[in-house]
Design a protein around this motif. Structure first.
Motif, PDB file in Angstrom:
ATOM      1  N   VAL A  21     -44.167 -37.455 -66.982  1.00  0.00           N
ATOM      2  CA  VAL A  21     -43.571 -37.551 -65.642  1.00  0.00           C
ATOM      3  C   VAL A  21     -44.024 -38.846 -64.968  1.00  0.00           C
ATOM      4  O   VAL A  21     -43.228 -39.552 -64.344  1.00  0.00           O
ATOM      5  N   ALA A  22     -45.314 -39.174 -65.115  1.00  0.00           N
ATOM      6  CA  ALA A  22     -45.836 -40.420 -64.533  1.00  0.00           C
ATOM      7  C   ALA A  22     -45.136 -41.630 -65.135  1.00  0.00           C
ATOM      8  O   ALA A  22     -44.801 -42.593 -64.430  1.00  0.00           O
ATOM      9  N   ALA A  23     -44.906 -41.599 -66.443  1.00  0.00           N
ATOM     10  CA  ALA A  23     -44.225 -42.706 -67.122  1.00  0.00           C
ATOM     11  C   ALA A  23     -42.784 -42.842 -66.663  1.00  0.00           C
ATOM     12  O   ALA A  23     -42.229 -43.950 -66.632  1.00  0.00           O
ATOM     13  N   CYS A  24     -42.194 -41.728 -66.303  1.00  0.00           N
ATOM     14  CA  CYS A  24     -40.808 -41.752 -65.830  1.00  0.00           C
ATOM     15  C   CYS A  24     -40.718 -42.310 -64.409  1.00  0.00           C
ATOM     16  O   CYS A  24     -39.767 -43.004 -64.061  1.00  0.00           O
ATOM     17  N   LEU A  25     -41.731 -42.021 -63.604  1.00  0.00           N
ATOM     18  CA  LEU A  25     -41.716 -42.444 -62.203  1.00  0.00           C
ATOM     19  C   LEU A  25     -42.202 -43.879 -62.011  1.00  0.00           C
ATOM     20  O   LEU A  25     -41.911 -44.499 -60.998  1.00  0.00           O
ATOM     21  N   SER A  26     -42.955 -44.393 -62.988  1.00  0.00           N
ATOM     22  CA  SER A  26     -43.511 -45.751 -62.848  1.00  0.00           C
ATOM     23  C   SER A  26     -43.304 -46.560 -64.128  1.00  0.00           C
ATOM     24  O   SER A  26     -43.740 -46.139 -65.205  1.00  0.00           O
ATOM     25  N   VAL A  27     -42.669 -47.706 -63.990  1.00  0.00           N
ATOM     26  CA  VAL A  27     -42.429 -48.594 -65.139  1.00  0.00           C
ATOM     27  C   VAL A  27     -43.752 -49.115 -65.683  1.00  0.00           C
ATOM     28  O   VAL A  27     -43.947 -49.225 -66.895  1.00  0.00           O
ATOM     29  N   ALA A  28     -44.685 -49.436 -64.783  1.00  0.00           N
ATOM     30  CA  ALA A  28     -45.990 -49.963 -65.200  1.00  0.00           C
ATOM     31  C   ALA A  28     -46.745 -48.943 -66.047  1.00  0.00           C
ATOM     32  O   ALA A  28     -47.327 -49.281 -67.087  1.00  0.00           O
ATOM     33  N   VAL A  29     -46.742 -47.683 -65.597  1.00  0.00           N
ATOM     34  CA  VAL A  29     -47.416 -46.606 -66.340  1.00  0.00           C
ATOM     35  C   VAL A  29     -46.783 -46.439 -67.710  1.00  0.00           C
ATOM     36  O   VAL A  29     -47.472 -46.278 -68.717  1.00  0.00           O
TER      37      VAL A  29
ATOM     38  N   ARG B 226     -27.189 -40.159 -62.843  1.00  0.00           N
ATOM     39  CA  ARG B 226     -26.527 -40.128 -61.540  1.00  0.00           C
ATOM     40  C   ARG B 226     -27.325 -39.290 -60.549  1.00  0.00           C
ATOM     41  O   ARG B 226     -27.433 -39.636 -59.379  1.00  0.00           O
ATOM     42  N   LEU B 227     -27.895 -38.166 -61.058  1.00  0.00           N
ATOM     43  CA  LEU B 227     -28.729 -37.329 -60.200  1.00  0.00           C
ATOM     44  C   LEU B 227     -30.015 -38.056 -59.807  1.00  0.00           C
ATOM     45  O   LEU B 227     -30.479 -37.950 -58.674  1.00  0.00           O
ATOM     46  N   VAL B 228     -30.556 -38.796 -60.764  1.00  0.00           N
ATOM     47  CA  VAL B 228     -31.781 -39.559 -60.493  1.00  0.00           C
ATOM     48  C   VAL B 228     -31.505 -40.626 -59.436  1.00  0.00           C
ATOM     49  O   VAL B 228     -32.294 -40.809 -58.502  1.00  0.00           O
ATOM     50  N   GLU B 229     -30.382 -41.322 -59.588  1.00  0.00           N
ATOM     51  CA  GLU B 229     -30.012 -42.378 -58.634  1.00  0.00           C
ATOM     52  C   GLU B 229     -29.761 -41.787 -57.251  1.00  0.00           C
ATOM     53  O   GLU B 229     -30.154 -42.367 -56.229  1.00  0.00           O
ATOM     54  N   MET B 230     -29.098 -40.634 -57.212  1.00  0.00           N
ATOM     55  CA  MET B 230     -28.815 -39.982 -55.935  1.00  0.00           C
ATOM     56  C   MET B 230     -30.108 -39.576 -55.239  1.00  0.00           C
ATOM     57  O   MET B 230     -30.249 -39.695 -54.018  1.00  0.00           O
ATOM     58  N   ALA B 231     -31.078 -39.087 -56.024  1.00  0.00           N
ATOM     59  CA  ALA B 231     -32.378 -38.697 -55.462  1.00  0.00           C
ATOM     60  C   ALA B 231     -33.077 -39.902 -54.840  1.00  0.00           C
ATOM     61  O   ALA B 231     -33.724 -39.791 -53.793  1.00  0.00           O
ATOM     62  N   LYS B 232     -32.936 -41.067 -55.494  1.00  0.00           N
ATOM     63  CA  LYS B 232     -33.544 -42.285 -54.955  1.00  0.00           C
ATOM     64  C   LYS B 232     -32.847 -42.730 -53.676  1.00  0.00           C
ATOM     65  O   LYS B 232     -33.485 -43.140 -52.701  1.00  0.00           O
ATOM     66  N   VAL B 233     -31.502 -42.661 -53.678  1.00  0.00           N
ATOM     67  CA  VAL B 233     -30.720 -43.092 -52.518  1.00  0.00           C
ATOM     68  C   VAL B 233     -31.065 -42.252 -51.300  1.00  0.00           C
ATOM     69  O   VAL B 233     -31.240 -42.779 -50.184  1.00  0.00           O
ATOM     70  N   TYR B 234     -31.178 -40.932 -51.494  1.00  0.00           N
ATOM     71  CA  TYR B 234     -31.480 -40.032 -50.384  1.00  0.00           C
ATOM     72  C   TYR B 234     -32.986 -39.867 -50.159  1.00  0.00           C
ATOM     73  O   TYR B 234     -33.415 -39.019 -49.399  1.00  0.00           O
ATOM     74  N   ARG B 235     -33.757 -40.677 -50.857  1.00  0.00           N
ATOM     75  CA  ARG B 235     -35.214 -40.703 -50.699  1.00  0.00           C
ATOM     76  C   ARG B 235     -35.852 -39.314 -50.848  1.00  0.00           C
ATOM     77  O   ARG B 235     -36.649 -38.884 -50.010  1.00  0.00           O
ATOM     78  N   VAL B 236     -35.464 -38.667 -51.906  1.00  0.00           N
ATOM     79  CA  VAL B 236     -36.048 -37.350 -52.210  1.00  0.00           C
ATOM     80  C   VAL B 236     -37.499 -37.562 -52.636  1.00  0.00           C
ATOM     81  O   VAL B 236     -37.803 -38.477 -53.418  1.00  0.00           O
ATOM     82  N   GLY B 237     -38.400 -36.758 -52.109  1.00  0.00           N
ATOM     83  CA  GLY B 237     -39.821 -36.904 -52.396  1.00  0.00           C
ATOM     84  C   GLY B 237     -40.135 -36.708 -53.871  1.00  0.00           C
ATOM     85  O   GLY B 237     -39.378 -36.052 -54.604  1.00  0.00           O
ATOM     86  N   VAL B 238     -41.275 -37.278 -54.295  1.00  0.00           N
ATOM     87  CA  VAL B 238     -41.684 -37.173 -55.700  1.00  0.00           C
ATOM     88  C   VAL B 238     -41.837 -35.712 -56.119  1.00  0.00           C
ATOM     89  O   VAL B 238     -41.402 -35.312 -57.205  1.00  0.00           O
ATOM     90  N   LYS B 239     -42.455 -34.904 -55.264  1.00  0.00           N
ATOM     91  CA  LYS B 239     -42.685 -33.490 -55.583  1.00  0.00           C
ATOM     92  C   LYS B 239     -41.365 -32.777 -55.827  1.00  0.00           C
ATOM     93  O   LYS B 239     -41.216 -32.013 -56.791  1.00  0.00           O
TER      94      LYS B 239
END
Length: 253
Positions: A84-92, A151-164
């Motif tokens: 999950v950390a690797a998915c949320l952060s390119v650096a990780v 598309r769901l991932v992009e939508m979550a980013k657009v609407y600023r859905v929290g990490v949790k």
């Protein structure tokens, strides 16, 4: 009617496979006719039931089972967290990918032999299992996460859905089917690794030690009986995990 037919077929095909394996084993043992090399199935199953009546064996069995369970749970938690950390952060991701690739490329036997030297015999098998299974689960879980609808991932980013919320309402529900499938096969691998490490570490009161003793004392019947126990344990656990997974996925829907 269809459901009953499906259940019968699910029982029939595995039963045919088991029967075919036993038949080949019995024929091979008969042709070889050297019980010290390849005992007959009836001898192995006879010893299997002898073990069933021994308290000392059950103590060894549950010690090995507990070692397999807690090492797998640790591997699972680490693998899910890192994926999950690797998915949320390119650096990780860039840090973890080469590290996990190196861990997967190290020969399992090397890991076992090195850890057996430096760690207590009771702890080494669990650490071996974690070091081998965790990278495998990490790769499987990361691939599953990457397969989530972009598309769901992009939508979550657009609407600023929290990490949790992204983790528990987007990634994990979508990962559930593959998550349980990977856990089922991963646990079987975990059991084999733990028993192999126990045999090399000569871990007291364990299935691995019993196998090593049977090998040293030239008791192939006992070795085959213990192998049957290990196989049955792996198959039962794998089946239970898959059944739980199906129920969880069904409940989510």
């Amino acid at each position: 009617m269809k459901k009953a037919k499906r259940v019968l077929l699910n029982i029939f095909y595995p039963a045919v496979v088991v029967f075919a394996i036993l038949a080949v084993w019995a024929v091979a043992a008969k042709l070889m006719d050297v019980n010290l090399v390849l005992p007959a199935p009836k001898d192995a199953f006879g010893q299997f039931f002898v073990y069933c009546g021994q308290a000392e064996f059950w103590k060894a069995f549950f010690n090995s089972f507990w070692r397999a369970v807690y090492s797998f749970v640790i591997s699972f938690i680490i693998a899910v967290t890192l994926s999950v950390a690797a998915c949320l952060s390119v650096a990780v991701r860039k840090i973890l990918m080469p590290f996990m690739a190196i861990m997967r490329s190290v020969p399992t036997m090397s890991i076992i032999l090195i850890l057996v030297i430096f760690l207590p015999s009771a702890l080494a098998p669990a650490i071996v299992a974690i070091l081998v299974v965790c990278p495998t689960l990490f790769s499987a879980f990361l691939a599953t996460i990457d397969a989530v609808d972009p598309r769901l991932v992009e939508m979550a980013k657009v609407y600023r859905v929290g990490v949790k919320d992204r983790i528990f309402k987007l990634y994990l529900p979508d990962m559930a089917p593959q998550l349980f499938e990977n856990c089922a096969s991963g646990f079987s691998l975990n059991v084999k690794l733990v028993i192999a490490a126990e045999a090399l570490a000569y871990t007291s009161s364990s299935i691995g030690k019993l196998m090593q003793t049977a090998k040293v004392t030239l008791e192939p019947v006992s070795l085959f009986a213990l192998t049957l126990f290990a196989m049955i344990l792996g198959v039962i656990c794998e089946t239970v995990i898959r059944l739980v997974g199906r129920r969880v996925v069904r409940w989510q829907r």
